[in-house]
Every structure is written in C-alpha cells, then in structure tokens.
Design a protein around this motif. Sequence first.
Motif, PDB file in Angstrom:
ATOM      1  N   ALA A 133      -8.688   4.989   8.380  1.00 55.36           N
ATOM      2  CA  ALA A 133     -10.688   4.837   7.922  1.00 55.36           C
ATOM      3  C   ALA A 133     -10.398   5.743   6.395  1.00 55.36           C
ATOM      4  O   ALA A 133     -10.704   5.338   5.151  1.00 55.36           O
ATOM      5  CB  ALA A 133     -11.380   4.687   8.341  1.00 55.36           C
ATOM      6  N   GLN A 134     -10.371   6.777   6.937  1.00 58.18           N
ATOM      7  CA  GLN A 134     -10.273   8.337   5.810  1.00 58.18           C
ATOM      8  C   GLN A 134      -8.795   7.983   4.429  1.00 58.18           C
ATOM      9  O   GLN A 134      -9.232   8.003   3.979  1.00 58.18           O
ATOM     10  CB  GLN A 134      -9.654   9.836   6.170  1.00 58.18           C
ATOM     11  N   VAL A 135      -8.092   7.087   5.000  1.00 55.38           N
ATOM     12  CA  VAL A 135      -7.131   6.496   4.295  1.00 55.38           C
ATOM     13  C   VAL A 135      -7.317   6.140   3.395  1.00 55.38           C
ATOM     14  O   VAL A 135      -6.903   5.924   2.177  1.00 55.38           O
ATOM     15  CB  VAL A 135      -5.791   6.369   4.977  1.00 55.38           C
ATOM     16  N   GLY A 136      -8.091   4.315   4.131  1.00 55.18           N
ATOM     17  CA  GLY A 136      -9.009   3.502   2.726  1.00 55.18           C
ATOM     18  C   GLY A 136      -9.806   3.812   2.023  1.00 55.18           C
ATOM     19  O   GLY A 136      -9.750   3.722   1.140  1.00 55.18           O
ATOM     20  N   GLU A 137     -10.113   5.375   2.253  1.00 53.09           N
ATOM     21  CA  GLU A 137     -11.122   5.417   1.198  1.00 53.09           C
ATOM     22  C   GLU A 137     -10.733   6.929   0.240  1.00 53.09           C
ATOM     23  O   GLU A 137     -10.783   6.553  -0.994  1.00 53.09           O
ATOM     24  CB  GLU A 137     -12.598   7.213   2.358  1.00 53.09           C
ATOM     25  N   GLN A 138      -9.057   7.317   0.459  1.00 53.87           N
ATOM     26  CA  GLN A 138      -8.453   7.523  -0.318  1.00 53.87           C
ATOM     27  C   GLN A 138      -8.119   6.459  -1.831  1.00 53.87           C
ATOM     28  O   GLN A 138      -7.827   6.748  -2.413  1.00 53.87           O
ATOM     29  CB  GLN A 138      -7.598   8.379  -0.156  1.00 53.87           C
ATOM     30  N   LEU A 139      -7.622   5.231  -0.529  1.00 52.02           N
ATOM     31  CA  LEU A 139      -7.284   4.372  -1.819  1.00 52.02           C
ATOM     32  C   LEU A 139      -8.595   3.795  -2.412  1.00 52.02           C
ATOM     33  O   LEU A 139      -7.824   4.087  -3.844  1.00 52.02           O
ATOM     34  CB  LEU A 139      -6.779   2.852  -0.887  1.00 52.02           C
ATOM     35  N   GLN A 140      -9.089   3.947  -2.214  1.00 47.79           N
ATOM     36  CA  GLN A 140     -10.462   3.453  -2.537  1.00 47.79           C
ATOM     37  C   GLN A 140     -10.885   4.307  -4.155  1.00 47.79           C
ATOM     38  O   GLN A 140     -11.060   4.180  -4.994  1.00 47.79           O
ATOM     39  CB  GLN A 140     -12.225   3.658  -2.139  1.00 47.79           C
TER      40      GLN A 140
END
Length: 111
Positions: free
Chosen positions: A14-21
């Motif tokens: 989820a943290q990686v997804g937030e970085q993607l965002q």
Amino acid sequence: MLALVLVPISLVTAQVGEQLQQSRPATAMIQVHAQQGDVLKIVSVIFFVIVAAMIVTSYEPIGRRFAFLGRLRENRVLGVGLLMAGALAGAFFLYQSIITGHSGASSVWGR
C-alpha cells in the motif's frame, strides 16, 4: 500463521501504491486504485485480527496459560463463528488484493 505475514506485506505494498500515486499525474485510474488500496488496508487489518483470534482460541498451549482462553476454546458457537468470519474475511481479502493489483497494473500500463 502464514496468513499473519500477508497483512504486513499488503500494508507495505500500500505504501508503494501511495508512492505511485504521488509520482504520476492524477488520473481516474490512479484514483480508483488508491481507493481500492484504502479498502485493502482496512480489510487486511480485519483479516489479521480474525486470524489472530482463531489462532489464540484454537492453540492449546495458549489456552492452558490463560484460563479464560481455555473456556473460549470450548465455546462451539465462537469457534464456528470465527471459522465463518475467517473464511469470509480471507475470501474478501483475496478478492480485494486481486482487484487492487489489477487496477494498479492497469493504471501503470494504461489499459
């Protein structure tokens, strides 16, 4: 026990997804992925709690150590309820993981 490892892994992803965002322009696909990721975080914590409760109430050495847990192990309604809740939470956790991953891949690859 392996199920308990999945929760921290999902929170890290989820943290990686937030970085993607943050690294990409705000598109509708990324917004959908972020929303699904938020749901996945909640589902993973619920799944973790249910699996931990299942382990605590079914693992005999813990029941011997704490008398009130021994009585919980003998409660059939609680046992069946935890098994049903665990199965449902596990199925929804799996479903939400697949949906979130698919929307993330779609947002990266543009499909």
